[in-house]
Design an enzyme around this catalytic site. Structure first.
Site, PDB file in Angstrom:
ATOM      1  N   GLU A   1     -18.578 -10.156   8.853  1.00  0.00           N
ATOM      2  CA  GLU A   1     -19.449  -9.658   9.410  1.00  0.00           C
ATOM      3  C   GLU A   1     -20.590 -10.822  10.098  1.00  0.00           C
ATOM      4  OE1 GLU A   1     -18.059  -6.372   6.941  1.00  0.00           O
ATOM      5  OE2 GLU A   1     -18.799  -8.429   6.527  1.00  0.00           O
TER       6      GLU A   1
ATOM      7  N   ARG B   1     -24.949  -7.153   5.866  1.00  0.00           N
ATOM      8  CA  ARG B   1     -24.483  -8.463   5.515  1.00  0.00           C
ATOM      9  C   ARG B   1     -24.871  -9.756   6.637  1.00  0.00           C
ATOM     10  NH1 ARG B   1     -18.635  -7.585   2.851  1.00  0.00           N
ATOM     11  NH2 ARG B   1     -19.490  -9.306   1.493  1.00  0.00           N
TER      12      ARG B   1
ATOM     13  N   LYS C   1       0.813  -1.351  -0.181  1.00  0.00           N
ATOM     14  CA  LYS C   1       0.010  -0.168   0.043  1.00  0.00           C
ATOM     15  C   LYS C   1       0.882   1.179   0.037  1.00  0.00           C
ATOM     16  CE  LYS C   1      -4.394  -0.933   2.093  1.00  0.00           C
ATOM     17  NZ  LYS C   1      -5.417  -0.571   3.499  1.00  0.00           N
TER      18      LYS C   1
END
Length: 657
Positions: free
Chosen positions: A375, A403, A289
């Protein structure tokens, strides 16, 4: 003119030399740093996929070949290479989206920015290609290592791997850890051989020969079977020493890598090898990143995963520091609660800092669990922890509760588990667009039996309601709050016996009761503005904040019976929202006061600032006041109850259906 300015579509990349491609990669990084620093956005992830994206577009033919990004925040380079080079209004109203958008380009496919779904898309697209006679078209899924923590990704891999003929290439963008290969002359020699060996392993002739010998030995009696098992074990051991295959090959998926994701030639070779294999392949790319931008690489928290407006030279935020955020209020309070209660644990889905559990984790590292982008697992695991005597606090963005609804309903609520769910970024969130608005949560949880829902209006109420939530041990509790800065404290005139706060009575001391305004959460400032405007029109108002909107407080129903009209202002969808639930409770109690639900339409709302979006959908003081005045006057439904002696207004003839 730079090279980037000459790129109008991915096919233009095929005309560039190796040196020009290196120059283009440099220009892309400079472009991203310059532009995203002015608008804010996902900078770090896109700096990490420059060469990877170039290689994908060089080897495959978009849009004939379908490229799916998981998640779409790493698609900025893809946008640049497909002709979208005006980033001046990135993530702003009327500007380009921060995620793929079908309205922008035929090269964009999946608009949702919820992680772990790309491989299911790839599975579905590739199946469709086969069934429609277009099996020679490729599907490329670019998926982060973080997204592979989601169970849905593995469900998809299991299905993709089962069909050896489908042309699916899964590019794993692995930036979750630093990759430091063994150094030295022998290691360099082995690394130089890897592309050759990957090409050999994925050659059709190799696969045919392998299958022939496998069948020959397995049909050769005990001696043949023993020989096959011995050779297979040796082959697998050598491969795992060479480059760990993980569970990919256990599922039957061909694996290539790991590959240096910042080496364009290596990426192109790996993708070309995968393409010519003709079946499902994993290409494992190691990236960083923020690659090529020192301030991002030095940012320990997340390498500038998402930034506001910054100085491109230093990476430091520009302008004065903003007011206290909702998230920071929660972060301080949950850490304080954790100090007091050893049974409280925190659960996050790969978002420790964004949801404000980092201070809790710093003080009590063994009591904060990061489950990854999972989740569903988070909610059911929380139910298990509650059964074991803990009180879990699950902190997620409001949009991601979508979700885990089944787990909330059947694992948490059905078992009366004392679990607190904290929803950050609830309501209209702004620049991230349709898939990030937290606008469905209040409608969704209305149908969960026994659930308690709190919507604090300011920082003091957030602290207060969070403590009330974790005190409930026999039912799920939800505390939701907005994105961004907390507004000014809104003090109540009085608190009713069931916890409802009365925020205003206008005019003061009035005995008239025209309009009852129910303000949900952060809408209190808007509600009070409407009250002032109505007062200027000679219409009396009472403004209340339920604090806990579920269960519906009985005092709200009682107040409704003494007013001519009631409006409920919320920043969730109107359908099945708080106003809808209050209406049902009123009817059950025999109260016939007209109620107008003021909230969001059932639409996917494009990106823009929160204020712009609220104005777009009519959630402004001016529009609400205009409607209420008309309802009180009897020219707009729902009509206010007429005053004594007044005739009840009618709508005239019945509508033609």
């Amino acid at each position: 003119m730079g090279i980037l300015e000459t790129i109008r579509n991915p096919q233009d990349l095929n005309e560039l030399s190796e040196d020009q491609l290196k120059q283009l990669a440099s220009e892309v990084r400079d472009f991203l740093i310059t532009n995203v620093s002015q608008t804010g956005g996902h900078l770090g992830p896109n700096l990490g996929v420059v060469e990877l994206t170039l290689a994908v577009h060089r080897i495959f033919d978009s849009p004939r070949d379908s490229i799916v990004f998981d998640t779409g925040h790493q698609s900025y380079v893809h946008k640049l290479l497909t002709g979208r080079q005006d980033f001046s209004t990135l993530r702003q109203e009327g500007g380009i989206s921060g995620y793929p958008s079908r309205a922008e380009s035929e090269h964009d496919i999946v608009e949702s920015s919820h992680a772990s779904s790309s491989l299911s898309w790839a599975d579905g697209i590739s199946r469709a290609r086969q069934l429609t006679g277009e099996g020679d078209r490729y599907v490329i899924a670019v998926v982060g290592d973080g997204a592979l923590t989601g169970g849905m990704a593995w469900e998809a891999i299991n299905n993709i791997a089962a069909d050896k003929k489908r042309r699916v290439v899964i590019v794993v963008n692995d930036n979750g850890r630093s990759y430091a290969p063994t150094v030295g002359g022998f290691a360099d020699y082995l690394a130089s051989l890897r592309p050759t060996i990957d090409s050999f392993r994925t050659a059709p002739a190799y696969e045919v020969a392998l299958d022939w010998w496998k069948k020959k030995l397995q049909n050769g009696g005990p001696a043949g079977q023993f020989t096959y098992k011995s050779l297979h074990a040796m082959k697998k051991g050598i491969k795992d020493w060479w480059a760990p295959q993980g569970m990919f090959e256990d599922l039957g998926m061909k694996y290539i890598g790991p590959v240096d994701g910042h080496n364009l030639q290596a990426m192109e070779h790996a993708l070309s090898t995968a393409k010519h294999y003709g079946g499902p392949v994993i290409v494992h790319a190691m990236t960083e990143k923020g690659h090529g931008y020192a301030p991002a690489r030095a940012h320990e928290a997340d390498q500038f995963h998402a930034v506001g407006i910054i100085d491109p030279e230093t990476g430091e935020p520009t302008g004065a520091a903003g007011a206290q955020s909702w998230t920071s209020v929660f972060a301080d309070e949950i850490a304080a609660i954790a100090d007091e209660r050893t049974d409280v644990v925190g659960i996050t889905g790969a978002m420790l800092i964004p949801v404000g559990l980092h201070k809790f984790a710093a003080r009590h590292p063994d009591r904060v669990i990061d489950v990854g982008i999972a989740e569903q697992h988070a909610l059911t695991s929380a139910a298990g922890m509650a059964f074991g005597g803990l009180h879990p606090v699950v902190a997620v963005y409001a949009t991601f509760l979508n979700r885990a609804f089944d787990q909330l309903l059947m694992d948490v609520a059905l078992h009366k588990a004392g679990v607190t769910i904290v929803l950050d970024r609830a309501g209209v969130t702004g620049p991230d667009g349709a898939s990030h608005h937290g606008m469905w949560d209040m409608s969704m949880v209305q149908i969960v039996p026994g659930l308690h829902l709190a919507a604090p209006r300011d920082a003091s109420r957030l602290r207060e309601e969070l403590r009330e939530a974790v005190a409930i041990g026999d039912a799920p509790t939800v505390v939701r709050f907005s994105k961004g800065s907390v507004g000014a404290e809104v003090e109540a005139l009085e608190r009713l016996s069931d916890g409802v706060d009365v925020l205003a009575r206008r005019p003061s001391g009035s005995t008239e009761n025209d309009v009852l305004i129910v303000s949900v959460g952060a809408m209190s400032e808007l509600a009070l503005d409407v009250s002032n405007r109505l007062g200027a029109q000679g219409i009396s108002t009472t403004v209340v904040d339920p604090r806990w909107v579920l269960p519906v407080p009985r005092s709200i129903i009682a107040l409704a019976s003494h007013h001519r009209l009631m409006i409920c202002i919320e920043d969730g969808v109107r359908a099945g929202g708080v106003g809808s639930r209050i209406r049902q409770e009123m009817r059950a109690a025999g109260v016939d006061t007209a109620l107008n639900e003021v909230g969001l339409p059932v639409e996917f709302l494009d990106h823009g600032t929160r204020a712009q979006i609220l104005e777009r959908v009519g959630l402004t003081a001016q529009q609400i006041t205009h409607d209420v005045v008309a309802q009180v006057l009897g020219t707009k439904v729902p009509f206010a109850r007429p005053l004594p002696g007044q005739q009840h207004p009618t709508t005239g003839s019945l509508p033609i259906l």
